[in-house]
Design a protein around this motif. Structure first.
Motif, short mmCIF file in Angstrom:
data_model
loop_
_atom_site.label_atom_id
_atom_site.label_comp_id
_atom_site.label_asym_id
_atom_site.label_seq_id
_atom_site.Cartn_x
_atom_site.Cartn_y
_atom_site.Cartn_z
N ASP A 216 0.80 -1.22 0.00
CA ASP A 216 0.00 0.00 0.00
C ASP A 216 0.83 1.27 0.00
O ASP A 216 0.28 2.38 -0.06
CB ASP A 216 -0.91 0.02 1.24
N GLY A 217 2.15 1.14 0.11
CA GLY A 217 3.01 2.32 0.12
C GLY A 217 2.95 3.10 1.42
O GLY A 217 3.18 4.32 1.44
N ILE A 218 2.66 2.42 2.53
CA ILE A 218 2.58 3.08 3.84
C ILE A 218 3.95 2.95 4.53
O ILE A 218 4.47 1.84 4.65
CB ILE A 218 1.49 2.44 4.72
N PRO A 219 4.56 4.04 4.99
CA PRO A 219 5.87 3.97 5.63
C PRO A 219 5.83 3.08 6.87
O PRO A 219 4.92 3.18 7.70
CB PRO A 219 6.17 5.42 6.01
N PHE A 220 6.83 2.20 7.00
CA PHE A 220 6.87 1.30 8.16
C PHE A 220 8.29 0.90 8.46
O PHE A 220 9.21 1.06 7.65
CB PHE A 220 6.02 0.05 7.88
N VAL A 221 8.47 0.33 9.66
CA VAL A 221 9.72 -0.30 10.03
C VAL A 221 9.37 -1.51 10.88
O VAL A 221 8.42 -1.48 11.66
CB VAL A 221 10.64 0.68 10.81
N SER A 222 10.11 -2.60 10.70
CA SER A 222 9.87 -3.82 11.47
C SER A 222 10.88 -3.91 12.61
O SER A 222 12.03 -3.52 12.46
CB SER A 222 9.98 -5.05 10.56
N ILE A 223 10.41 -4.45 13.75
CA ILE A 223 11.26 -4.58 14.92
C ILE A 223 11.11 -5.98 15.51
O ILE A 223 10.15 -6.69 15.22
CB ILE A 223 10.91 -3.54 16.01
N SER A 224 12.05 -6.36 16.36
CA SER A 224 11.89 -7.59 17.13
C SER A 224 10.81 -7.38 18.18
O SER A 224 10.55 -6.25 18.61
CB SER A 224 13.22 -7.97 17.81
N ASP A 225 10.18 -8.47 18.59
CA ASP A 225 9.09 -8.35 19.57
C ASP A 225 9.54 -7.70 20.87
O ASP A 225 8.76 -7.03 21.54
CB ASP A 225 8.53 -9.74 19.87
N SER A 226 10.79 -7.91 21.22
CA SER A 226 11.29 -7.43 22.51
C SER A 226 11.73 -5.97 22.49
O SER A 226 12.21 -5.45 23.50
CB SER A 226 12.46 -8.31 22.97
N SER A 227 11.57 -5.29 21.35
CA SER A 227 12.07 -3.91 21.22
C SER A 227 11.07 -2.84 21.63
O SER A 227 11.45 -1.69 21.84
CB SER A 227 12.47 -3.64 19.76
N SER A 228 9.80 -3.18 21.72
CA SER A 228 8.78 -2.13 21.82
C SER A 228 8.92 -1.28 23.08
O SER A 228 8.74 -0.05 23.02
CB SER A 228 7.38 -2.74 21.74
N ALA A 229 9.23 -1.90 24.22
CA ALA A 229 9.35 -1.12 25.46
C ALA A 229 10.46 -0.07 25.34
O ALA A 229 10.30 1.07 25.79
CB ALA A 229 9.62 -2.04 26.64
#
Length: 354
Positions: A216-229
């Protein structure tokens, strides 16, 4: 829009999500046992999509029936039980089965077998159409709630949103539940970037959500599950939104394993964390999350990654597919009827009465 599932000419066609994003492989079948296996193996996945697939699987089953009308009740009961056993946590599956059982119960005595089958076919297609409409409604309610809760940030800049697992077209038939909200928010200029966690062990966030966002052309970045905090600590996430496989009467929510950790982190950092799910996901018959059955899957899903062994075959593993996020950690539950914020016991019960 991505065509995740369709049903035409007594044939179920679905996108096998196990192979994404490396290849797009569509499968067509008229065999209900093959369709059940697709649900079990996550070739078809996502609570709303599972509900649609379950309805069509039952239709495939009754299309294969060759006995007399008197023999049909026993066959139908066995067929539905087999479909219901395929994924125990996703309540949408049971919701879809219940709708077809209702059509059967109301029409079996008076209709010919052909007329009964036609009505059940129509009901299955209505389930599919309803899920598409639900996504549009959820998206609108979700964006409206975000504008209220995050107005103080939107005065100066756009938002960075965390999501977990996959809740888009691949999971919901329409634009998506949580990802549908994100899509509309981005279209309305509210979103700067989507942060999608990988969603171990099957990587639905890294493989599927990232694929949809790129599509869809939506800006994103992927992270490891443990990175969010850590990202929340650094001010890199403004809110989170995910889907659900079952919501208890008090707002406790079963979703892809890892959701609870994200929600607790958001709560600690005073960031809104939302659930977006159709009303069909609410199970008002259970008081809280301790009553939600949690599926434990094959250990090799954790010990291997796409067939590559990453741990000893004898390594003991607990591979729960879902966790339960207590309702107290949620800012709100976005449904196709409205956004429920605050007292979930009262709010969710009112939704079910409408």
């Amino acid at each position: 829009m991505i065509d995740a599932i369709s049903f035409n000419d007594s044939t179920l066609r679905y996108l096998d999500q196990r192979y994404l994003p490396l290849r797009e492989e569509y499968v067509s079948t008229r065999n209900y046992e093959e369709a059940i296996e697709a649900i079990k193996t996550l070739a078809v996945r996502g609570a709303p999509l599972i509900g649609v697939a379950a309805a069509y699987t039952i239709i495939l089953g009754i299309n294969s029936f060759q006995g007399t009308k008197e023999e049909f009740p026993s066959f139908f009961k066995s067929l539905v039980a087999e479909v219901e056993a395929s994924r125990p946590t996703a309540v949408n599956l049971f919701f879809a089965a219940a709708r077809l059982k209702k059509v059967y119960a109301e029409n079996y005595e008076t209709d010919t077998i052909e007329a009964l089958f036609a009505k059940m076919n129509t009901a299955a297609r209505k389930i599919h159409d309803d899920e598409i409409a639900n996504c549009d409604a959820m998206s609108r309610h979700g964006v409206d709630q975000i504008k209220i809760d995050l107005a103080h940030i939107l005065k100066t800049r756009k938002l960075n949103v965390l999501t977990h697992c996959n809740t888009g077209t691949l999971a919901c038939c329409g634009t998506g539940s949580a990802l549908g909200v994100i899509r509309l928010a981005w279209q309305e200029g509210l979103i700067e970037r989507v942060i999608t966690s990988e969603s171990r062990p099957l990587l639905q966030g890294l493989r599927l959500t990232a694929w949809e966002l790129e599509h869809d052309g939506i800006p994103f970045v992927s992270i490891s599950d443990s990175s969010s905090a850590f990202l929340m600590q650094r001010g890199m996430i403004d809110f989170g939104i995910v889907g659900a496989d079952r919501i208890a009467a008090n707002g406790d929510t079963a979703n892809k394993i890892g959701t609870c950790a994200h929600a607790i982190s958001a709560y600690h950092h005073n960031l809104p964390f939302y659930i977006a799910a159709p009303v069909s996901t609410i199970d008002i018959t259970i008081p809280d999350g301790t009553h939600i059955p949690i599926e434990e899957r094959n250990a090799d899903e954790l010990r291997t990654i796409f067939g590559t062994q990453v741990a000893s075959p004898t390594t003991p593993v607990l591979n729960y597919a879902f966790d339960v996020t207590p309702g107290k950690y949620l800012r709100g539950i976005i449904t196709d009827k409205e956004a429920v914020v605050g007292n979930y016991i009262t709010g969710l019960a009112a939704l079910m009465e409408e």
